[in-house]
Design a protein around this motif. Structure first.
Motif, PDB file in Angstrom:
ATOM      1  N   UNK A   1      -8.521 -65.318 -46.832  1.00 14.38           N
ATOM      2  CA  UNK A   1      -7.703 -66.030 -47.822  1.00 14.38           C
ATOM      3  C   UNK A   1      -6.717 -67.005 -47.188  1.00 14.38           C
ATOM      4  N   UNK A   2      -6.835 -67.217 -45.876  1.00 10.17           N
ATOM      5  CA  UNK A   2      -5.963 -68.155 -45.172  1.00 10.17           C
ATOM      6  C   UNK A   2      -6.730 -68.783 -44.009  1.00 10.17           C
ATOM      7  N   UNK A   3      -6.447 -70.039 -43.700  1.00  7.42           N
ATOM      8  CA  UNK A   3      -6.951 -70.562 -42.426  1.00  7.42           C
ATOM      9  C   UNK A   3      -6.210 -69.878 -41.295  1.00  7.42           C
ATOM     10  N   UNK A   4      -6.798 -69.865 -40.106  1.00  9.71           N
ATOM     11  CA  UNK A   4      -6.192 -69.172 -38.969  1.00  9.71           C
ATOM     12  C   UNK A   4      -5.944 -70.129 -37.814  1.00  9.71           C
ATOM     13  N   UNK A   5      -4.846 -69.894 -37.125  1.00  7.42           N
ATOM     14  CA  UNK A   5      -4.574 -70.601 -35.872  1.00  7.42           C
ATOM     15  C   UNK A   5      -4.315 -69.572 -34.787  1.00  7.42           C
ATOM     16  N   UNK A   6      -4.933 -69.777 -33.639  1.00 13.14           N
ATOM     17  CA  UNK A   6      -4.698 -68.937 -32.468  1.00 13.14           C
ATOM     18  C   UNK A   6      -4.008 -69.800 -31.420  1.00 13.14           C
ATOM     19  N   UNK A   7      -2.768 -69.486 -31.137  1.00  9.44           N
ATOM     20  CA  UNK A   7      -2.035 -70.203 -30.086  1.00  9.44           C
ATOM     21  C   UNK A   7      -2.452 -69.606 -28.755  1.00  9.44           C
TER      22      UNK A   7
ATOM     23  N   UNK B   1     -12.080 -62.495 -33.488  1.00 15.61           N
ATOM     24  CA  UNK B   1     -12.636 -61.484 -34.393  1.00 15.61           C
ATOM     25  C   UNK B   1     -11.659 -61.186 -35.526  1.00 15.61           C
ATOM     26  N   UNK B   2     -10.379 -61.098 -35.207  1.00 20.04           N
ATOM     27  CA  UNK B   2      -9.369 -60.831 -36.230  1.00 20.04           C
ATOM     28  C   UNK B   2      -9.261 -62.007 -37.195  1.00 20.04           C
ATOM     29  N   UNK B   3      -9.327 -63.222 -36.665  1.00 17.13           N
ATOM     30  CA  UNK B   3      -9.246 -64.408 -37.526  1.00 17.13           C
ATOM     31  C   UNK B   3     -10.404 -64.436 -38.517  1.00 17.13           C
ATOM     32  N   UNK B   4     -11.590 -64.008 -38.098  1.00 20.93           N
ATOM     33  CA  UNK B   4     -12.743 -64.017 -38.994  1.00 20.93           C
ATOM     34  C   UNK B   4     -12.589 -63.017 -40.135  1.00 20.93           C
ATOM     35  N   UNK B   5     -11.758 -61.998 -39.945  1.00 21.59           N
ATOM     36  CA  UNK B   5     -11.530 -61.006 -41.005  1.00 21.59           C
ATOM     37  C   UNK B   5     -10.646 -61.559 -42.120  1.00 21.59           C
TER      38      UNK B   5
ATOM     39  N   UNK C   1     -23.998 -70.370 -48.705  1.00 21.18           N
ATOM     40  CA  UNK C   1     -23.049 -71.111 -47.864  1.00 21.18           C
ATOM     41  C   UNK C   1     -22.007 -70.138 -47.318  1.00 21.18           C
ATOM     42  N   UNK C   2     -22.084 -69.841 -46.001  1.00 26.42           N
ATOM     43  CA  UNK C   2     -21.205 -68.832 -45.393  1.00 26.42           C
ATOM     44  C   UNK C   2     -20.628 -69.260 -44.047  1.00 26.42           C
ATOM     45  N   UNK C   3     -20.889 -70.481 -43.620  1.00 25.38           N
ATOM     46  CA  UNK C   3     -20.519 -70.868 -42.258  1.00 25.38           C
ATOM     47  C   UNK C   3     -19.012 -71.037 -42.062  1.00 25.38           C
ATOM     48  N   UNK C   4     -18.595 -70.954 -40.801  1.00 28.32           N
ATOM     49  CA  UNK C   4     -17.212 -71.187 -40.415  1.00 28.32           C
ATOM     50  C   UNK C   4     -17.083 -72.547 -39.724  1.00 28.32           C
ATOM     51  N   UNK C   5     -15.884 -73.079 -39.758  1.00 28.25           N
ATOM     52  CA  UNK C   5     -15.548 -74.274 -38.988  1.00 28.25           C
ATOM     53  C   UNK C   5     -14.508 -73.890 -37.946  1.00 28.25           C
ATOM     54  N   UNK C   6     -14.813 -74.209 -36.692  1.00 28.65           N
ATOM     55  CA  UNK C   6     -13.896 -73.945 -35.580  1.00 28.65           C
ATOM     56  C   UNK C   6     -13.414 -75.281 -35.033  1.00 28.65           C
ATOM     57  N   UNK C   7     -12.137 -75.346 -34.697  1.00 29.44           N
ATOM     58  CA  UNK C   7     -11.591 -76.598 -34.159  1.00 29.44           C
ATOM     59  C   UNK C   7     -10.659 -76.299 -32.993  1.00 29.44           C
TER      60      UNK C   7
END
Length: 311
Positions: A207-213, A200-204, A115-121
Motif C-alpha cells: 500500500x506504499x512505494x518503498x525506498x531503501x537508503x 524482501x521486506x519492501x516487496x511485502x 498484471x503483477x510486475x514490480x518497478x525497481x529504480x
C-alpha cells in the motif's frame, strides 16, 4: 562499483524478466535514474543474455555503439527508459508503476492476476536534488504505488565533491512525509544479507512505494574510493590491477568472465523464461473466461489501435 552488490542481489534473487523475450508484458521493470552509472547496467544485461555482446561492452561510449554514455530505450535491448537528466528516471519509474497499477485495477480478476510486475529504480543524490524527482515521489506516495521500490545510492558524493556542500537534508524523513515505506541499510558495500532482507521486506508492502537508503562508498575497492575523483572517470591501469588482485581476479586479463558466472546469470534468465510460460498459460485461461476483456487486453499488449481507429 558501489552499486554492484545491490544490483547483483536484486537481479539474482528478485528481478523477473526473460532476456530472450525482452518485451514480455508482465516483466519487472528496472530504471537506472543515475544513468551515468550505465556500465553496471550494460554488464548485467550482457551476463543475463540480452542482445549485448562482449564487443558491445568494449565499445562503451563510442559513437553508434549499443552502449552509449547513458542508457537509451529502443536502442539497447533490455533498457526500459532513456535516462540522462538526473531525477528524470525516478519520475519515469513512477509512471511505469502507475501504469501497472492501472492495468491491474482494470484487468486483474480473482485467481487471474494478469498484471503483477514490480518497478525497481536506482537513484542517487543528484537525482534527489532535482525538482522533478520530488514531484514524482509525492505523486507515488499519494497513489500508494506498492509495486514501486526505489534504491537510493547514498554515497555522499556528487560531481562537485562531497554532498555536504549543497545537499544535507534527511532523505528518509522527506520520503516518509511523501507516504513512502522507508528502510536504511548501513553497509551497502558487502552486507548482502541486509540488502536482500530490505528488498524482501519492501516487496511485502503493497500500500506504499518503498525506498531503501543504501549507504555505499563510491568506487568501492579502488584507490580513489569515497572521492569525487572516481565519479564518472575511468580508473587508471594500476588501480584496476590492484582491484582485480584484491578480489581474486587475474590482473592481466580484461573483459574476461568466468563460465561459472555466466552459468549463474543464465540460470536467472531461465527463471524469467519459466515465469513467462506460466503467464502465457494464465493469459489463455483469462481470455477463455473473460473473452471481451481478454480481447481488449491483447490489443493493448500488441500496441494496436482500437478497431476502426487510425493515426
Amino acid at each position: 562499483m558501489g552499486m554492484a552488490p545491490v544490483a547483483h542481489v536484486l537481479f539474482s534473487r528478485f528481478f523477473v524478466a526473460n532476456p530472450k523475450s525482452s518485451q514480455w508484458f508482465n516483466r519487472d521493470r528496472f530504471v537506472l535514474s543515475n544513468g551515468h552509472a550505465c556500465a553496471l547496467l550494460y554488464s548485467l544485461l550482457h551476463l543475463l543474455g540480452y542482445k549485448l555482446s562482449m564487443d558491445d561492452l568494449k565499445a562503451f561510449r563510442q559513437v553508434n555503439s549499443l552502449t552509449p554514455g547513458h542508457p537509451e530505450a529502443s536502442h539497447t535491448d533490455g533498457v526500459e527508459v532513456t535516462t540522462g537528466p538526473l531525477g528524470q528516471g525516478l519520475a519515469n519509474a513512477v509512471g511505469l508503476a502507475a501504469a501497472q497499477a492501472h492495468m491491474a485495477a482494470v484487468y486483474n480478476k480473482d485467481g487471474l492476476n494478469i498484471s503483477t510486475n514490480h518497478t525497481y529504480v536506482f537513484f542517487g543524490d543528484g537525482c534527489l536534488m532535482e525538482g522533478v524527482a520530488s514531484e514524482a515521489a509525492s505523486l507515488a506516495g499519494h497513489l500508494q504505488l506498492g509495486n514501486l521500490i526505489g534504491i537510493y545510492d547514498d554515497n555522499h558524493i556528487s560531481i562537485d565533491g562531497n554532498t555536504n556542500c549543497a545537499f544535507t537534508e534527511d532523505v528518509v524523513k522527506r520520503f516518509e512525509a511523501y507516504g513512502w515505506h522507508t528502510q536504511v541499510v548501513t553497509n551497502g558495500d558487502n552486507d548482502y544479507e541486509a540488502i536482500y532482507n530490505a528488498i524482501a521486506e519492501a516487496k511485502k508492502v503493497t500500500d506504499k512505494p518503498s525506498i531503501i537508503k543504501l549507504r555505499t562508498i563510491i568506487g568501492y575497492g579502488s584507490k580513489q574510493q569515497g572521492t569525487h575523483g572516481v565519479h564518472g572517470a575511468p580508473l587508471k591501469a594500476d588501480d584496476i590491477a590492484q582491484f582485480k588482485t584484491k578480489t581474486g581476479l587475474d590482473p592481466s586479463k580484461s573483459f574476461a568472465v568466468d563460465e561459472k558466472v555466466y552459468q549463474v546469470y543464465h540460470n536467472i534468465a531461465k527463471r524469467g523464461a519459466e515465469a513467462e510460460q506460466k503467464w502465457e498459460a494464465l493469459l489463455r485461461e483469462y481470455a477463455q473466461k473473460f473473452p471481451e476483456e481478454g480481447k481488449e487486453l491483447t490489443r493493448r499488449i500488441n500496441k494496436e489501435l482500437p478497431e476502426g481507429e487510425a493515426i
